[in-house]
Design an enzyme around this catalytic site. Structure first.
Site, short mmCIF file in Angstrom:
data_model
loop_
_atom_site.label_atom_id
_atom_site.label_comp_id
_atom_site.label_asym_id
_atom_site.label_seq_id
_atom_site.Cartn_x
_atom_site.Cartn_y
_atom_site.Cartn_z
N ASP A 53 0.86 -1.19 0.00
CA ASP A 53 0.00 0.00 0.00
C ASP A 53 0.89 1.24 0.00
O ASP A 53 1.86 1.30 0.76
CB ASP A 53 -0.90 -0.01 1.25
CG ASP A 53 -2.11 0.89 1.08
OD1 ASP A 53 -1.91 2.08 0.76
OD2 ASP A 53 -3.24 0.41 1.27
N TYR A 62 -12.03 7.05 -15.12
CA TYR A 62 -12.02 5.96 -14.13
C TYR A 62 -12.64 4.71 -14.76
O TYR A 62 -12.03 3.64 -14.75
CB TYR A 62 -12.78 6.40 -12.88
CG TYR A 62 -12.83 5.35 -11.81
CD1 TYR A 62 -11.67 4.82 -11.27
CD2 TYR A 62 -14.05 4.88 -11.33
CE1 TYR A 62 -11.72 3.85 -10.28
CE2 TYR A 62 -14.11 3.92 -10.33
CZ TYR A 62 -12.94 3.40 -9.82
OH TYR A 62 -12.99 2.44 -8.85
#
Ligand code: UDP
Length: 327
Positions: A31, A146
Site C-alpha cells: 500500500d 475511471y
C-alpha cells in the site's frame, strides 16, 4: 495460505486482511498510503506491510513470489479524486494492474482483481448484468477516465486468461460501505454521517432522486474470499453488491433520523461540486444471479444496519481523534 493484498490498508483491503488473518492466513500488504491509512491495519496482528506502490515492479515481483494468491484492490477511487487527479487515476489503474498481471502470470499465482460498477457507465438499465454493454461518456469529461481505465484493466486481465490461461477472476464492486470508509474522496454515506454528526446540512447532489444500492463490506469480503477459493471460475466477471435501493434524498433523511441530528438537507447542483458537465448515473443496481449461482452469495446486512455501524464508527473516530479528517 500466503496472500498478498494490494491496497491492504484501504477501507475494503483492511477488512479483507482482518478476515484472512482470522482464518490463519499469512498476509502481506502492499500500500502506498495514498488513500489507505496505517491506522486501518495497525491492530491486525502478524501482517507484513510494505509501503510502496504497485507501480514498483521489483517490489511487486518480490511480494508475488512470496505468496500463493493475490487480491489486487489497488486503484484510485472516489469521484472527487478522479475528477481532480485524472493522470494519477489512469496511470495507477492501468500500469499498476499491468504490473500485477505480469508478475502473477510469471509465477502462476491465483489473482482476483476488483473492478467497479462504473464500467457499466451511463447505461440506462436499472439492473446491470455482467454481459451488459459499457456506455462510457466522451473523453472530454474527466470522470469517465475511471470507468475507461478499469475497463482496460478488465480487458487486459481477460486477455491474460485467454492467451496464457493465467488464473484471474474479476469482480465488479457496486457501492461498498462500512466502518473505516472516508468521505474525503466523495463517498456519500461517510459524508452524510459526518455532516449529520456535526449538525451541518447534508449535501444532496442534483435533485436527490438518483438511486444506489449500498453493500456492507462485511458481506463483500466473504464473497472475495469465496471466489478466490474457486480457481475453476478463472476468466469470469462477477458483480458484487446488494439489491436494496435508496434515493440519495431518502438516504439523507434516514441518516438524519438515525443520528438524531438537527441537520437539514441542502441540494447542491453537480456543477458546483464537480465542475461543468458532470454526468451522474441515475440508477445503479447489480444483478446478483451469477455470483449467487457460483458461490451462493447472499448479502445479509440491511441499509439501516449499515448506517448504524457507520454512525457508530464515525462517532468513535470523531471523539477519539477530534482532528482526524473523517470527511
Ligand atoms: N452524493 C451526494 N452527496 C454527497 C456525495 C455524493 O448526493 O455529499 C451522491 C452522488 O452524486 C451519487 C451518490 O451520492 O449520486 C453516490 O455517490 P458516491 O460518490 O458515494 O458513489 P458513486 O455511486 O457516485 O460512485
Amino acid at each position: 495460505m500466503k496472500a498478498l493484498v494490494t491496497c491492504g490498508a484501504g477501507f475494503i483491503g483492511s477488512h479483507l486482511c482482518e478476515a484472512l488473518v482470522a482464518q490463519g492466513d499469512q498476509v502481506f500488504v502492499l500500500d502506498d498510503l495514498s488513500t489507505g491509512r496505517f491506522e486501518n491495519i495497525e491492530h491486525i496482528k502478524g501482517l507484513t506491510c510494505v509501503i510502496d506502490s504497485t507501480l514498483n515492479q521489483e517490489i511487486v515481483r518480490d511480494l508475488v513470489r512470496e505468496v500463493e494468491v493475490v487480491y489486487h484492490l489497488a486503484a484510485t477511487v472516489g469521484v472527487q479524486l478522479v475528477v481532480n487527479e485524472p493522470i494519477r487515476t489512469i496511470v495507477n489503474n492501468i500500469r499498476g494492474t499491468e504490473t500485477v498481471l505480469e508478475e502473477t502470470c510469471r509465477y502462476r499465482r491465483n489473482l482476483l482483481i476488483t473492478s467497479t460498477s462504473e464500467v457499466y457507465g451511463k447505461g440506462m438499465r436499472k439492473v446491470f448484468h455482467e454481459g451488459d454493454d459499457a456506455v462510457i461518456g466522451p473523453t472530454t469529461r474527466t470522470r469517465w477516465c475511471y470507468a475507461a481505465s478499469k475497463a482496460i484493466d478488465e480487458f487486459l486481465a481477460l486477455a491474460y486468461w485467454y492467451e496464457k490461461r493465467h488464473p484471474v477472476i474479476i469482480v465488479r464492486l457496486f457501492n461498498t460501505v462500512g466502518p473505516r470508509q472516508t468521505g474525503r474522496y466523495g463517498m456519500v454515506i461517510p459524508r452524510f454521517v459526518s455532516q449529520a454528526l456535526r449538525n451541518d446540512p447534508l449535501t444532496v447532489y442534483g435533485d436527490g432522486k438518483q438511486t444506489r444500492c449500498f453493500a456492507y463490506v462485511g458481506d463483500v469480503v466473504p464473497a472475495l474470499k469465496g471466489l478466490m477459493a474457486r480457481p475453476d471460475l478463472s476468466g469470469e466477471v462477477f458483480n458484487i453488491g446488494t439489491t436494496e435501493s435508496v434515493t440519495m434524498e431518502d438516504l439523507a433523511r434516514r441518516v438524519i433520523e438515525r443520528t438524531g441530528s438537527a441537520s437539514g438537507i441542502s441540494y447542491v447542483p453537480y456543477d458546483q461540486v464537480y465542475g461543468p458537465g458532470y454526468e451522474d448515473m441515475r440508477h445503479r443496481a447489480p444483478s446478483l444471479d451469477k455470483i449467487k449461482n457460483a458461490i451462493g452469495y447472499q448479502p445479509q446486512t440491511s441499509l439501516n444496519q449499515i448506517l448504524d455501524a457507520v454512525i457508530q464508527d464515525i462517532r468513535r473516530r470523531m471523539s477519539s481523534v477530534p482532528q482526524e479528517p473523517v470527511c
